[in-house]
Design an enzyme around this catalytic site. Structure first.
Site, mmCIF file in Angstrom:
data_model
loop_
_atom_site.group_PDB
_atom_site.id
_atom_site.type_symbol
_atom_site.label_atom_id
_atom_site.label_comp_id
_atom_site.label_asym_id
_atom_site.label_seq_id
_atom_site.Cartn_x
_atom_site.Cartn_y
_atom_site.Cartn_z
ATOM 1 N N ARG A 180 0.842 -1.201 0.000
ATOM 2 C CA ARG A 180 0.000 0.000 0.000
ATOM 3 C C ARG A 180 0.879 1.253 0.000
ATOM 4 O O ARG A 180 0.560 2.247 -0.654
ATOM 5 C CB ARG A 180 -0.945 -0.002 1.199
ATOM 6 C CG ARG A 180 -2.038 -1.053 1.117
ATOM 7 C CD ARG A 180 -3.031 -0.936 2.269
ATOM 8 N NE ARG A 180 -3.828 0.271 2.174
ATOM 9 C CZ ARG A 180 -4.599 0.740 3.156
ATOM 10 N NH1 ARG A 180 -4.625 0.107 4.325
ATOM 11 N NH2 ARG A 180 -5.311 1.835 2.990
ATOM 12 N N CYS A 238 -1.015 5.836 9.178
ATOM 13 C CA CYS A 238 -1.397 4.569 8.524
ATOM 14 C C CYS A 238 -2.539 4.886 7.573
ATOM 15 O O CYS A 238 -2.501 5.885 6.875
ATOM 16 C CB CYS A 238 -1.776 3.534 9.583
ATOM 17 S SG CYS A 238 -3.164 4.041 10.637
#
Length: 283
Positions: A180, A238
């Protein structure tokens, strides 16, 4: 103060004259809606069995406000958060222990929020519920109302602009999975990639095969190698400020203070004017 507690230490404390307030924060990141599957139900999991005396806390409703322009898990309204914590029995003069289903992310979110808003003694059960080998209960306790009144901390919190600046002047760690970070895949947010200058530091590399945090020395060596050493200003983000709280917990165990960008990638990537870096290179 140690930020974590072992299952054996918790069992001893619960049997002692001054047991801690115990919070069950079972939660999982899910893309079930897109797949047509029912979402994870932490309260239902709690009802099937929890550590005796634990009170369930709903991450989405009590540890965050509604999703919006500030991300998927923005900071909760502090008055509502305080009321939820008092209902759970949280008081300023009594230790709190939080746990989840084992991943550690949700428990760390509760730990971070309580610490950031002024609670002096909060610990995370290392390894979560799977580490507990004692009896479980299906009885839901009715704790005495607590007295905790949260006050927003003067430090320890980053907004988008501060995160961008820290990526240039200090160390900004990206706690998401490496794919990611690189932008190879993005199952949830508008675009893939990372904040320019941020360093990839997947939070799952902070734990061993048993789901428990690595020893402090190993964590310190890992973060030092990523640039988070003595004197460096450190921040972490995150997807939506949950797994990053677990990275902040690991940094605390390693003795490294770190600020949290709660909005994280879900806020950053929602604004098309903000730059996006892709690939393994921070820039």
């Amino acid at each position: 103060m140690n930020a974590i507690i072992t299952a054996s230490e918790l069992a001893s404390d619960l049997a002692g004259p001054h047991p801690p307030v115990l919070l069950d924060v079972r939660w999982q990141l899910t893309v079930a809606k897109a797949a047509g599957e029912p979402p994870f139900d932490g309260r239902a999991e709690y009802a099937t069995g929890h550590i005796p005396g634990a009170v369930f806390v709903d991450l989405d409703r009590e540890l965050a406000s509604a999703p919006g322009e500030n991300g998927r898990h923005p900071l909760p309204d502090l008055a509502e958060f305080g009321a939820a914590m008092r209902r759970a029995g949280v008081s300023s003069g009594r230790r709190v222990v939080v746990y989840d289903g084992g991943q550690g992310w949700a428990a760390a979110r509760a730990w971070w929020l309580l610490r950031w808003t002024g609670h002096p003694d909060v610990r995370v059960l290392d390894g979560g519920l799977p580490a507990w080998d004692g009896a479980l209960s299906v009885e839901e306790p009715t704790p005495e109302e607590g007295d905790f009144r949260p006050v927003a901390g003067a430090e320890g919190l980053l907004d988008a602009d501060a995160a961008a600046a820290l990526a240039r002047s200090g160390v900004l760690l990206d706690a998401r999975a490496a794919e990611r970070y690189r932008g190879d895949v993005e199952p949830i947010d508008r675009v893939g990639g990372h904040i320019p200058g941020a360093v990839s530091a997947p939070t799952n590399e902070n734990v061993g095969a048993d789901g428990r945090l690595l020893p402090a020395e190993e964590l310190r060596a890992r973060f030092n190698a990523l640039g988070a050493h003595d004197g460096a200003k450190v921040g972490v983000y995150c997807g939506s400020g949950v797994s990053a709280a677990h990275e902040a917990l690991a940094l605390a165990v390693a003795g490294i203070p770190a600020a949290l960008y709660v909005g994280s990638w879900s806020e950053w990537s929602s604004d098309p004017s903000r730059p996006v870096a892709v690939g393994p290179d921070p820039q």
